[in-house]
Enzyme design. Structure first.
Site, short mmCIF file in Angstrom:
data_model
loop_
_atom_site.label_atom_id
_atom_site.label_comp_id
_atom_site.label_asym_id
_atom_site.label_seq_id
_atom_site.Cartn_x
_atom_site.Cartn_y
_atom_site.Cartn_z
N THR A 82 0.84 -1.19 0.00
CA THR A 82 0.00 0.00 0.00
C THR A 82 0.87 1.24 0.00
O THR A 82 1.85 1.30 0.75
CB THR A 82 -0.87 0.00 1.27
OG1 THR A 82 -1.70 -1.15 1.22
CG2 THR A 82 -1.71 1.25 1.36
N ARG B 141 -13.62 -8.31 -0.32
CA ARG B 141 -12.67 -8.20 0.80
C ARG B 141 -12.15 -6.77 0.95
O ARG B 141 -11.75 -6.15 -0.02
CB ARG B 141 -11.50 -9.16 0.57
CG ARG B 141 -10.46 -9.19 1.69
CD ARG B 141 -9.26 -8.33 1.39
NE ARG B 141 -8.24 -8.38 2.43
CZ ARG B 141 -7.22 -7.54 2.50
NH1 ARG B 141 -7.07 -6.59 1.60
NH2 ARG B 141 -6.34 -7.62 3.48
N GLY C 67 -9.30 -4.54 3.27
CA GLY C 67 -8.21 -4.61 4.25
C GLY C 67 -8.27 -3.40 5.16
O GLY C 67 -9.29 -2.72 5.28
N ASP C 68 -7.16 -3.12 5.79
CA ASP C 68 -7.08 -1.99 6.72
C ASP C 68 -7.04 -0.64 6.00
O ASP C 68 -7.41 0.39 6.58
CB ASP C 68 -5.80 -2.11 7.55
CG ASP C 68 -4.55 -2.08 6.66
OD1 ASP C 68 -4.47 -2.94 5.74
OD2 ASP C 68 -3.69 -1.20 6.82
N THR D 137 1.06 -0.46 6.32
CA THR D 137 1.09 -1.36 5.17
C THR D 137 1.38 -2.75 5.71
O THR D 137 2.02 -2.90 6.75
CB THR D 137 2.12 -0.90 4.12
OG1 THR D 137 2.17 -1.85 3.05
CG2 THR D 137 3.51 -0.75 4.69
N GLY D 138 0.89 -3.76 5.01
CA GLY D 138 1.07 -5.12 5.50
C GLY D 138 -0.24 -5.86 5.47
O GLY D 138 -1.16 -5.50 4.74
C1 SD4 Z 1 -4.34 -4.73 2.67
N1 SD4 Z 1 -2.72 -3.45 3.89
O1 SD4 Z 1 -5.20 -4.67 1.80
C2 SD4 Z 1 -3.14 -3.85 2.57
C3 SD4 Z 1 -2.08 -4.55 1.77
C4 SD4 Z 1 -0.68 -4.08 1.98
O2 SD4 Z 1 1.58 -4.57 2.00
O3 SD4 Z 1 -0.39 -3.01 2.41
N2 SD4 Z 1 0.31 -4.93 1.78
O4 SD4 Z 1 -4.42 -5.51 3.62
#
Ligand code: SD4
Length: 301
Positions: free
Chosen positions: A150, A178, A180-181, A201-202
């Site tokens: 992200t 779906r 995410g955060d 991010t993650g």
């Molecule tokens: C998510 N946080 O959709 C994002 C993906 C991301 O490194 O940042 N990945 O869960």
């Protein structure tokens, strides 16, 4: 105390940080300057985790998420699971001054974007179709760090205002619907000009368990520096998840203090970019070491 500052996740943000820096140095408001930086990443076809040429979902369709927060008013805007538009971060930002209906997802968000004249774009490229076909058979478990990064920007402008903006295509092969955060205020991003700003991010499913961005801003509000808050927020959540579940998926956090100082916390190696009134954009690497994060200037491998 910095006159202005910007921090962003991942090396891919380097050019965007230069754009945002130039605008901040000229006195442009952070809430405008940050958008041009994030939109630069959304438009770049060589980055496969944001905007154009983002990674597709389980049905080989590209759904994008974006979020924005104004640290002066605490107003936020966000969109989730949006298909067929050029810039989710611009759509997110346009939602901040509404009294309600600030977070829109799916067909409702697309209908809003269309009605308000946001530019359309098919974000699925041939390259990503090929990747999808190749990976479809072998992929068993989703990993947030297989290039699903992200882009998050945090800015302090010359008026002392903080803001946060994020954009992502989320996890590769994610289920339809779906989220995410990233578009979730408090988890993927948070900004309070009286305290600090943070963005993550993650693996979104892990980050949301700790409302990670809000957790770090709350620590800054209670006196921690951006660096202390970023590292403590990540290590607390990481430790909790390991204790309760036996493992913690990857997560990284950037923070910006109201004085323009930056902070980073991570449980995996990741890159980020910073710039301020005294320093040009520089790409850095952060690596976890126990409860701490070791930071060095990025070197091309
Ligand atoms: C998510 N946080 O959709 C994002 C993906 C991301 O490194 O940042 N990945 O869960």
């Amino acid at each position: 105390m910095k006159k202005w500052a910007v921090i962003a996740t991942w090396k891919m943000a380097e050019n965007g940080v230069k754009i945002t820096s130039r605008l901040l140095s000229e006195g442009t408001a952070g809430k405008e300057a940050v958008i041009d930086g994030v939109a630069d990443v959304e438009d770049n076809p060589s980055f496969h985790s944001v905007g154009y040429s983002g990674r597709p979902n389980r049905d080989c369709r590209v759904f994008l998420d974006g979020g924005f927060m104004d640290g002066d008013t605490l107003h936020f805007g966000a969109v989730g699971a949006v298909e067929g538009f050029r810039s989710p971060v611009r759509i997110a930002k346009s939602l901040i001054d509404r009294e309600a209906n600030n977070f829109l997802a799916g067909p409702g968000a697309e209908e809003y974007a269309e009605r308000n004249g946001f530019e359309k774009r098919d974000n699925l490229t041939e390259e990503m179709k090929e990747l999808y076909q190749a990976e479809k058979e072998k992929r068993k478990k989703l990993s947030a760090y297989d290039g699903h990064d992200t882009v998050c920007f945090l800015t302090l402008d010359q008026a002392g205002s903080l803001c946060a903006a994020v954009s992502t295509s989320g996890l590769f092969m994610k289920d339809p619907g779906r989220l995410g955060d990233s578009p979730v205020c408090g988890s993927g991003f948070y900004a309070d000009s009286e305290a600090g700003a943070a963005a993550a991010t993650g693996m979104g499913e892990e980050i949301m368990k700790g409302c990670l961005s809000y957790a770090a801003v709350s620590m800054m509000k209670h006196g921690m520096s951006a660096m202390e808050a970023a590292q403590k927020a990540v290590s607390d959540l990481n430790d909790t998840l390991i204790r309760r579940n036996g493992h913690a998926d990857p997560m990284s956090l950037i923070c910006l203090g109201k004085d323009g100082s930056f902070g980073v916390g991570t449980n995996i190696e990741f890159t980020f970019v910073t710039a301020d009134d005294e320093h040009e954009a520089v790409v850095m690497t952060a690596k976890p070491l126990g409860d701490r994060t070791v930071i060095s200037v990025y070197e091309e491998h």
